[in-house]
Scaffold this motif. Structure first.
Motif, PDB file in Angstrom:
ATOM      1  N   GLY A   1       2.473   2.181   5.325  1.00  0.00           N
ATOM      2  CA  GLY A   1       3.138   1.467   4.244  1.00  0.00           C
ATOM      3  C   GLY A   1       2.185   0.549   3.498  1.00  0.00           C
ATOM      4  O   GLY A   1       2.182   0.491   2.269  1.00  0.00           O
ATOM      5  N   LEU A   2       1.339  -0.175   4.240  1.00  0.00           N
ATOM      6  CA  LEU A   2       0.373  -1.071   3.605  1.00  0.00           C
ATOM      7  C   LEU A   2      -0.657  -0.301   2.776  1.00  0.00           C
ATOM      8  O   LEU A   2      -1.156  -0.803   1.772  1.00  0.00           O
ATOM      9  CB  LEU A   2      -0.343  -1.918   4.663  1.00  0.00           C
ATOM     10  N   LEU A   3      -0.967   0.921   3.203  1.00  0.00           N
ATOM     11  CA  LEU A   3      -1.911   1.750   2.450  1.00  0.00           C
ATOM     12  C   LEU A   3      -1.272   2.358   1.200  1.00  0.00           C
ATOM     13  O   LEU A   3      -1.971   2.882   0.337  1.00  0.00           O
ATOM     14  CB  LEU A   3      -2.465   2.876   3.326  1.00  0.00           C
ATOM     15  N   GLY A   4       0.040   2.324   1.141  1.00  0.00           N
ATOM     16  CA  GLY A   4       0.725   2.885  -0.014  1.00  0.00           C
ATOM     17  C   GLY A   4       0.956   4.380   0.085  1.00  0.00           C
ATOM     18  O   GLY A   4       1.140   5.045  -0.927  1.00  0.00           O
ATOM     19  N   LEU A   5       0.969   4.916   1.294  1.00  0.00           N
ATOM     20  CA  LEU A   5       1.203   6.357   1.444  1.00  0.00           C
ATOM     21  C   LEU A   5       2.563   6.766   0.887  1.00  0.00           C
ATOM     22  O   LEU A   5       2.722   7.878   0.406  1.00  0.00           O
ATOM     23  CB  LEU A   5       1.111   6.766   2.915  1.00  0.00           C
ATOM     24  N   TYR A   6       3.549   5.880   0.943  1.00  0.00           N
ATOM     25  CA  TYR A   6       4.891   6.219   0.461  1.00  0.00           C
ATOM     26  C   TYR A   6       5.011   5.969  -1.034  1.00  0.00           C
ATOM     27  O   TYR A   6       5.470   6.809  -1.784  1.00  0.00           O
ATOM     28  CB  TYR A   6       5.950   5.395   1.210  1.00  0.00           C
ATOM     29  N   ALA A   7       4.564   4.802  -1.460  1.00  0.00           N
ATOM     30  CA  ALA A   7       4.739   4.399  -2.855  1.00  0.00           C
ATOM     31  C   ALA A   7       3.917   5.252  -3.814  1.00  0.00           C
ATOM     32  O   ALA A   7       4.351   5.531  -4.928  1.00  0.00           O
ATOM     33  CB  ALA A   7       4.361   2.928  -3.018  1.00  0.00           C
ATOM     34  N   ASN A   8       2.746   5.665  -3.396  1.00  0.00           N
ATOM     35  CA  ASN A   8       1.861   6.404  -4.292  1.00  0.00           C
ATOM     36  C   ASN A   8       2.218   7.878  -4.409  1.00  0.00           C
ATOM     37  O   ASN A   8       1.671   8.573  -5.248  1.00  0.00           O
ATOM     38  CB  ASN A   8       0.412   6.275  -3.822  1.00  0.00           C
TER      39      ASN A   8
END
Length: 181
Positions: free
Chosen positions: A136-143
């Motif tokens: 989540g912190l890496l942005g795997l979901y948002a990106n």
């Protein structure tokens, strides 16, 4: 018949090259990029090589080491073995990958790093497993950089994220570096 050690070394070298391309800036203007240099020139390296002096030259824990000065938040473990299917993560509490994940977590805890497991088998992509919080912190979901699957560990209230290596390395390196600051 292919020698299993050679196959495992080739897999680990592929992971080293991917981590080098993903996490390290190119080696300088006018010089070759990490994807064209020999494995021996990469900033990430397999732990067990006959020609690598470890003390003072390489840091890290797990199967993959890195050169001093490279900030790497992960303890990386690599497994190239047969006898598993990806859907085992959904319904099989004895899925072999769970054992590999626990081993990765134990090594990461000792090194005070985040666990990162790469695993594959013949004619399959390389998958990555990491803690859902870090994903989540890496942005795997948002990106929306690729297919991502969250799975609850058996007998635990703890989730992991599984994605392909190709999906993981699409995360912007600045997002990884931001976790250090």
């Amino acid at each position: 018949m292919v020698d299993g050690r050679k196959k495992g070394a080739a897999f680990e070298n592929e992971v080293c090259r991917a981590l080098s391309i993903w996490l390290c800036p190119p080696p300088g203007e006018g010089r070759k990029s990490w994807d064209t240099l020999p494995v021996s020139a990469l900033p990430f390296r397999r732990r067990f090589t006959d020609t690598t002096p470890l003390d003072g030259h390489w840091e890290g824990s797990g199967d993959i080491l890195h050169r001093p000065g490279i900030v790497c938040m992960f303890s990386v473990e690599c497994k190239a073995q047969q006898g598993w299917e990806l859907d085992g993560a959904l319904h099989n509490k004895h899925w072999p990958v769970w054992k590999w994940w626990y081993q990765t977590c134990t090594q990461a805890r000792r090194a005070e790093k985040e666990p990162l497991l790469f695993f594959t088998r013949n004619r399959r992509p390389i998958y990555a497993m990491l803690n859902r919080r870090i994903a989540g912190l890496l942005g795997l979901y948002a990106n929306r950089v690729g297919a991502v699957m969250d799975v609850m560990l058996p007998a635990a209230e703890h989730y992991v994220t599984i994605c392909s290596l190709k999906t993981l390395v699409r995360v912007c390196p600045s997002q990884v570096r931001a976790l250090y600051t």
